[in-house]
Scaffold this active site. Structure first.
Site, mmCIF file in Angstrom:
data_model
loop_
_atom_site.group_PDB
_atom_site.id
_atom_site.type_symbol
_atom_site.label_atom_id
_atom_site.label_comp_id
_atom_site.label_asym_id
_atom_site.label_seq_id
_atom_site.Cartn_x
_atom_site.Cartn_y
_atom_site.Cartn_z
ATOM 1 N N ASP A 523 21.899 17.268 47.362
ATOM 2 C CA ASP A 523 23.022 17.615 46.504
ATOM 3 C C ASP A 523 24.189 16.702 46.849
ATOM 4 O O ASP A 523 24.322 16.269 47.980
ATOM 5 C CB ASP A 523 23.411 19.075 46.718
ATOM 6 C CG ASP A 523 24.492 19.493 45.738
ATOM 7 O OD1 ASP A 523 25.594 19.834 46.176
ATOM 8 O OD2 ASP A 523 24.240 19.440 44.523
ATOM 9 N N GLU A 525 28.506 15.954 46.495
ATOM 10 C CA GLU A 525 29.832 16.363 46.045
ATOM 11 C C GLU A 525 30.541 15.084 45.641
ATOM 12 O O GLU A 525 30.318 14.012 46.242
ATOM 13 C CB GLU A 525 30.607 17.096 47.140
ATOM 14 C CG GLU A 525 29.955 18.391 47.617
ATOM 15 C CD GLU A 525 29.789 19.453 46.530
ATOM 16 O OE1 GLU A 525 28.915 20.303 46.681
ATOM 17 O OE2 GLU A 525 30.517 19.417 45.513
ATOM 18 N N HIS A 666 29.013 24.996 47.459
ATOM 19 C CA HIS A 666 29.902 23.862 47.232
ATOM 20 C C HIS A 666 30.166 23.033 48.472
ATOM 21 O O HIS A 666 31.204 22.434 48.607
ATOM 22 C CB HIS A 666 31.220 24.302 46.597
ATOM 23 C CG HIS A 666 30.999 24.805 45.200
ATOM 24 N ND1 HIS A 666 30.285 24.102 44.264
ATOM 25 C CD2 HIS A 666 31.349 25.963 44.607
ATOM 26 C CE1 HIS A 666 30.231 24.798 43.161
ATOM 27 N NE2 HIS A 666 30.854 25.925 43.328
ATOM 28 N N ASP A 671 24.587 23.678 49.376
ATOM 29 C CA ASP A 671 23.928 23.741 48.076
ATOM 30 C C ASP A 671 22.503 23.202 48.149
ATOM 31 O O ASP A 671 21.599 23.703 47.495
ATOM 32 C CB ASP A 671 24.724 22.960 47.042
ATOM 33 C CG ASP A 671 25.933 23.753 46.556
ATOM 34 O OD1 ASP A 671 26.668 23.246 45.702
ATOM 35 O OD2 ASP A 671 26.110 24.889 47.027
#
Lengths: 720, 144
Positions: A523, A525, A666, A671
């Site tokens: 994942d 960000e 998050h 995640d």
């Protein structure tokens, strides 16, 4: 120094200097009469030369002071107007000119801001339109009926896949811009269009008009056609043609009619014979014994014939039953939907409903009605159980032709069969018009039965239905992917990464069994949603899944310096600030390490198109292949295909549905861990559903374009 | 000893024929035309065999079956179900709720008599459905 004063001074100097020199020369000649004419000429020449020199100096000075700054201003202005809106004029030293340049810069700033606002609004509006168009296309796409939108001249503007299937001919695929008469016979269509026009002319423009007809299409499909006109203004008026495939219904109607007719005819003969023989035997008691025997024989033979006919008719009627025309319904799906629907009610009663699972099996018929039945069975079982108890729902195929769904309660009083005769909750049909539907009536409409099974475990409500063949693999619809990609392109900022790259890269891995593969669930960000707008990765988290298990100690995590400020809106989501990424490696340094971590595993992400649009272009820039050679599993798309009824597939909802606890939402690693746990659950489900290889899983996640698109739209709205 | 057969059937004409052929076969026949009456009769005087119509005016044949099975004296009495519906699921339900065998209307006399004889001959072991070939009338679905 002001501009004005410079010019004034220059003029004064230019005027005063020759005057002063000439005057001085005159005085000189006057005071020294001994000077000859030659000398006077020399003096005059000297004065003239001096004047010329002074004037040239003056001109050069004026050019330096005035013309050059003006020229610079002019060039700067043309740059702003012509090529670079962001260019600003350097301020000259002259105050007037400097003020002028500053004024121009201010104007340019204002123009810039206005046009920037315009850009933002234009982008927003374009996006809005794109989203609406995407939604509209998805809606059209999901409609089973064929829909063709034509302009006033009956040229095709928009069509959905169903319409294209019905109307396309091998030699002439349905295309926009073509006249609709190329696909529908004018002699059938024209009268409907004309009738519509006549009716519109004779009534207020707000009235809605519809014309209907049934026609046989060139490919043999029988369709009900409805035409309506939308749009009030002349130039925006469109004809909408809706085509409903009624081939099957018409076929069924015809064979039902024929069956009834034939059945009655077939019975008339033997019934007439039985009736007359019985009447004769009854009325004439003086019949000789041989005649009496003959009539008895007639009675016997024709009664036999009637019995045989009945059997034949029942067999024939089986194929005409309405429920046979229904869609295959996944029993697992029914069970899961019912459980989700009743979750809160059960919770209130302190009860739990465990799904016992079982192999996938399909019933055929009305999904909604069957769902009501299953819900009601759960409700009945729940009413029977005490607080704190766990109900279990299981399903399986029994006997080969029957399936069984059971809802078991651990204990309770013996249940009577009559519980199935209560009217179904939430039955939308009006009581006046119809008898209320009950569990039993719906189940019988589906050729099934319900009953209560009591044993030492407690009571189980049993629903038994004939097994239907699973939904056949849908015929390949080339349009589907094209439309899917189109909408994906519309939805993304600058386009989501194409989720269906070629699959021929890793044949050995593609055919490997899902349980045998190793996965890296990752994942990102980021600073925002659009890599096309300069958004960047700020952290990558990943964790490995192997042997169907999450290996939490085998993880990858790195913060990434995005080399740009992180907007507060993004920091609010993931908590990563500029300070935190200062001194962290840039993406170009992190990517190779991440690539090594992924190597040999299948990359997995939730809404992978989002992550890939950040990573793959950078990988390409580093001369590397796309992640996973293009074979990336997507937990969102897979869940969407596996549990089409769930409706929401964001990480939290999914985790909740799958009974997972969410930690560290998050953060990229948090995640990734949640996604990995979801993947582990999905791998089990995939195995149960007979999806065994990576290739099959990739196919599944690309399969259902409609739901995928809807979910992409939805996920985008709730992304974060 | 004459075997006692209880016929629970609400159609008088069929009842008439059934009584006739069974009596001619040497069985002692009693009859009831509703489910409740049938239950009362079998509880008062347990028969050797019950022939039971599923479509009865008061309670369904399934209920009669189920309640009969709860009575220890009737727990092993063969029950031959007569039905006008012939769905697989219905057959399964009946067998699970205590029916021993099924005959679909219309039936042939000879066939009915064969079944009756079979059921009375093998009273001690529950006979299962003749057509479906079910070995165990109630395989429970996967025990969760």
């Amino acid at each position: 120094v002001t501009f004005q004063r410079t010019i004034l001074l220059a003029l004064v100097v230019a005027g005063a200097v020759p005057v002063a020199l000439v005057t001085a020369a005159g005085l000189l000649v006057e005071r020294h009469p001994e000077l000859s004419a030659r000398d006077a000429t020399a003096v005059t020449l000297a004065i003239a030369a001096f004047s010329l020199g002074a004037t040239i100096l003056l001109a050069v000075g004026a050019s330096r002071a005035v013309t050059e700054p003006l020229q610079a201003l002019r060039e700067g202005l043309s740059t702003i107007v012509g090529s670079n809106r962001c260019h600003r004029l350097p301020l000259p030293t002259e105050r007037d000119l400097a003020e002028m340049a500053a004024g121009i810069n201010l104007l340019a700033d204002q123009a810039d801001q206005v046009s920037g606002d315009l850009d933002v609004r234009l982008t927003a509006a374009t996006r809005e339109i794109a989203l609406e168009k995407g939604t509209l296309e998805s809606v059209l796409f999901a409609i089973v009926d064929g829909v063709v939108v034509c302009n006033e001249d009956l040229q095709i503007v928009l069509s959905n896949a169903a319409a294209r299937r019905m109307l396309s001919q091998p030699s002439r695929p349905l295309r926009r811009g073509e006249s609709v008469f190329a696909y529908l016979r004018a002699d059938l269509l024209r009268p409907l269009v004309d009738a519509l026009a006549v009716r519109r002319n004779g009534s207020p423009s707000t009235a809605q008009h519809l014309e209907r007809g049934t026609l046989t299409l060139p490919n043999g499909t029988v369709a009900d056609l409805s035409i309506l006109v939308v749009g009030e203004e002349e130039e925006r008026r469109h004809h909408v043609l809706v085509l409903r495939d009624v081939t099957e219904r018409v076929r069924l109607d015809r064979s039902r009619d024929r069956f009834l007719l034939e059945a009655v005819q077939q019975l008339r003969g033997p019934v007439a014979a039985v009736l007359s023989a019985a009447e004769i035997l009854h009325a004439y008691d003086d019949l000789p014994s041989d005649q009496r025997d003959a009539f008895l024989e007639v009675l016997h033979q024709d009664a036999e014939r009637i019995a045989e006919d009945l059997d034949a008719m029942q067999a024939a009627a089986g194929g005409l039953s309405a429920s046979h025309a229904g869609e295959p319904v996944s029993v697992r799906d029914l069970a899961e939907s019912a459980r989700a629907d009743l979750a809160s009610e059960l919770e209130e009663r302190g009860q739990r409903l465990a799904l016992g699972g079982g192999a996938e099996v399909f019933a055929r018929g009305d999904r909604l009605a069957l769902l009501q039945v299953v819900r009601q069975l759960v409700a009945l079982a729940s009413a029977q159980a005490a607080s704190g108890q766990t109900l279990t729902m299981g399903w399986c195929q029994v006997d080969g032709d029957l399936l069984e769904l059971t809802v078991a309660t651990p204990e309770g009083r013996p249940l009577d069969d009559a519980i199935f005769d209560g009217s179904l909750a939430g039955d939308g049909r009006s009581r006046e018009e119809h008898e209320p539907r009950t569990i039993r009536s719906v189940v019988r409409e589906h050729h099934g039965e319900v009953w209560v099974r009591h044993d030492h475990h407690g009571a189980a409500l049993v629903l038994s239905l004939p097994v239907a063949e699973p939904r056949p693999e849908p015929a390949p619809r080339p349009d589907e992917d094209a439309v899917g990609r189109q909408i994906l392109a519309l939805v993304g900022e600058g386009g989501f990464y194409d989720p269906s790259p070629p699959l021929d890269r890793h044949p050995s891995e593609l055919h490997a069994r899902l349980v045998d593969l190793s996965y890296v669930v990752f994942d990102l960000e980021t600073t925002g949603l659009g890599p096309g707008r300069g958004d960047e990765v700020v952290s990558i988290g990943a964790v490995r899944v192997r042997g169907g298990r999450l290996i939490p100690e085998d993880y990858f995590f790195s913060l990434v310096d995005p080399k740009r400020p992180i907007p507060p809106s993004a920091t609010r989501i993931h908590g990563i600030t500029d300070e935190m990424v200062t001194g962290q490696p840039p993406l170009a340094d992190v990517l190779p390490r991440f690539g090594e971590f992924v190597d040999g595993s299948v990359p997995v992400a939730h809404l992978s198109s989002f992550d890939l649009q950040f990573l793959n272009p950078r990988l390409a820039a580093l001369g590397r292949p796309p992640l996973g050679d293009g074979a990336v599993l997507d937990t969102l798309l897979l869940s969407c295909s596996l549990f089409p009824s769930w409706g929401n597939y964001n990480l939290e909802q999914l985790a909740e549905r799958l009974d997972l606890t969410v930690v560290g939402r998050h953060t990229s690693l948090g995640d990734a861990l949640t996604t990995a746990e979801i993947l582990v659950r999905l791998l089990g489900v995939l195995e149960q559903r007979g999806v065994r290889t990576l290739e099959e899983a990739l196919k599944l996640q690309r399969g259902d374009a409609v739901s995928r698109l809807v979910e992409t739209l939805r996920a985008k709205q709730s992304w974060g | 000893v004459e075997k006692r057969v209880l016929v629970v059937e609400d159609e008088a004409n069929i009842l008439l024929s059934l009584r006739f052929i069974l009596e001619r076969q040497g069985y002692q026949v009693r009859s009831a035309m509703t489910g409740r009456e049938g239950l009362e009769q079998m509880q008062r005087e347990p028969p050797d065999l019950v022939i039971l119509d599923l479509m009865l005016p008061d309670v369904s044949g399934y209920t009669v079956c189920q309640q009969a099975r709860r009575d220890p004296r009737l727990a092993r009495t063969p029950i031959l179900v007569l039905t006008a519906r012939a769905q697989d699921a219905e057959r399964r339900k009946g067998l699970e709720l205590g029916a021993t065998d099924y005959v679909t209307k219309p039936f042939r006399v000879a066939e009915l008599l064969t079944r009756v004889a079979g059921l009375l001959g093998s009273r001690e072991s529950r006979v299962t459905g003749h057509e479906s070939g079910t070995s165990d009338p109630r395989p429970s679905p996967r025990d969760p």
